[in-house]
Design a protein around this motif. Sequence first.
Motif, PDB file in Angstrom:
ATOM      1  N   SER A  82      -5.660  10.601   7.233  1.00 54.51           N
ATOM      2  CA  SER A  82      -4.692  11.429   7.042  1.00 54.51           C
ATOM      3  C   SER A  82      -5.387  10.435   5.974  1.00 54.51           C
ATOM      4  O   SER A  82      -5.822   9.741   5.674  1.00 54.51           O
ATOM      5  CB  SER A  82      -3.516  10.354   7.395  1.00 54.51           C
ATOM      6  OG  SER A  82      -3.823   8.903   7.457  1.00 54.51           O
ATOM      7  N   SER A 109      -3.337   8.467   3.893  1.00 61.67           N
ATOM      8  CA  SER A 109      -3.053   6.945   4.024  1.00 61.67           C
ATOM      9  C   SER A 109      -3.890   5.591   4.465  1.00 61.67           C
ATOM     10  O   SER A 109      -4.276   4.706   4.088  1.00 61.67           O
ATOM     11  CB  SER A 109      -1.975   6.410   4.998  1.00 61.67           C
ATOM     12  OG  SER A 109      -2.140   7.028   5.935  1.00 61.67           O
ATOM     13  N   ALA A 110      -5.097   6.925   5.521  1.00 62.67           N
ATOM     14  CA  ALA A 110      -6.472   6.170   5.800  1.00 62.67           C
ATOM     15  C   ALA A 110      -7.594   6.214   4.873  1.00 62.67           C
ATOM     16  O   ALA A 110      -8.058   5.474   5.105  1.00 62.67           O
ATOM     17  CB  ALA A 110      -6.532   6.285   7.346  1.00 62.67           C
ATOM     18  N   ILE A 123      -7.258   6.433   1.636  1.00 66.86           N
ATOM     19  CA  ILE A 123      -7.083   5.637   0.602  1.00 66.86           C
ATOM     20  C   ILE A 123      -8.736   4.311   0.625  1.00 66.86           C
ATOM     21  O   ILE A 123      -9.663   3.984   0.581  1.00 66.86           O
ATOM     22  CB  ILE A 123      -6.350   5.236   0.293  1.00 66.86           C
ATOM     23  CG1 ILE A 123      -5.692   6.562  -0.282  1.00 66.86           C
ATOM     24  CG2 ILE A 123      -6.011   4.239  -1.036  1.00 66.86           C
ATOM     25  CD1 ILE A 123      -4.294   6.427  -0.693  1.00 66.86           C
TER      26      ILE A 123
END
Length: 466
Positions: free
Chosen positions: A46, A48-49, A51
């Motif tokens: 995802s 968020s992961a 980054i």
Amino acid sequence: MGWVSLLPPIIAIAVVLWRKEVLLALILAIFASEVLLQFGPGSTSSLSAAIPMGGLAMIDRIVAVFADPDNARLLTFALMIGALLAFMYRSGGVAAVIDIIVGKGFVKTKRQASLTPAIIGMVVFVESNLSVLTAGLVSRGLFDRYGLSRAKLAYFVDSTSAPVCILLLLNGWGAFVLALLSAYEFEVTAAEVLWGSVIFNFYAIVTLIIVFYSATTQRFYGPLAVAENKADSEIEQSEVQEEVFEATRARFMVLPLLTMIFGMAGFMLWTGGGDITSGSGPKSILYATALACLVGYLLLISDKNFSHKHIVEIGIKGMNELFPIVLLLLLSIALGASLKMLGTGSFIAGIVSGNLHPIFVAPLLFLAGGLISFFTGTSWGTFAILIPLAMPLVGAFDLPPAFLLAAVLGGGVFGDHCSPISDTTLVSSLAAGCDLLDHVRTQLPYALTAGGITIVLYLLTGAFFL
């Protein structure tokens, strides 16, 4: 990745133009590229992961630069050249050479001083970085003596060295391109195709004409004209201020410099097994610089005015002064590797290849080369991407292979001249002692002028062949 693969280089260029911070621009571009690789097609991560993983991947990408021996040699060379420059300058050798040149009447006017780096750049054609450094080193004092800006010097050394090297091709570029051409069958040999490209490399030829015209007439335009005519201009204020060292002995500069130049040619022959075109550029320039440093050290230690401790301090100080440039080179190489994985260059090449009309083949290849080189900061990578695309078009459009090859080679140099993230641009600003962004801003109008003329010439030549 498609259009999104252009995002990292766009970020780099935007930050450079907005904040005027190249280091930050390169870091953000690498980070963006690595995040996209983590979040790209086929990935289950995802955003968020991706980054935080992109941040870790950025560190690994930078560290991986040292895994390539040629990259490690380039970075080591950049540090060692700092020591060599310090030996020459702080010993008073450069000041002594300038006194001789002026005192003997070899250079008496601004025009002659302006022609000096251009002539040196044409003579030292074995390696582009060596050409830039030699021309910049010899000419700095002359430009200061006659009140000429370092921005002008950076333009002359950058716009002479690469065009000359891409025209003469008795160097690493020639060997690299020859290796790429060997995978294709032509009516003539690959070497004949390579040498035949010289007369069609309009960008290099036009650029050299503009350089010598500007140096001879002392007529300039754009930011460079402001830098020459207004003493209080922003460019003049931002130029690097250097210590002045009293003239001592000319041999402190001449002998190490000659050692580096002839050592480069000798090591190219040695690493190429007797064939200079097959020699290793990264190895040769590192070996030649190391030998030149040794000669510089021996000359200074033989002089009673310099002790071993003093010489070591001079060398370390010179390396420290170049450390920011080395860091920029490191990040530029890392960004180029990341963009290759992202497919930025291939995407640009694909856009061009899907929209070809016979008369526009060479102009579009030239523009593609310029865009790839501009966004990735590397001519080598541009050649590797576009030559396999251009050569199959020879039979499809019944065009001379040398004609299309010249468009690719010229485009690679054109983009390099425009890009603030190019290693050649960095080395040129270093050699001239000019601020990087000032050099980019002052050279850009000249590169765009030469590029525009080149496109017109390719259109006319393409119409002739068709």
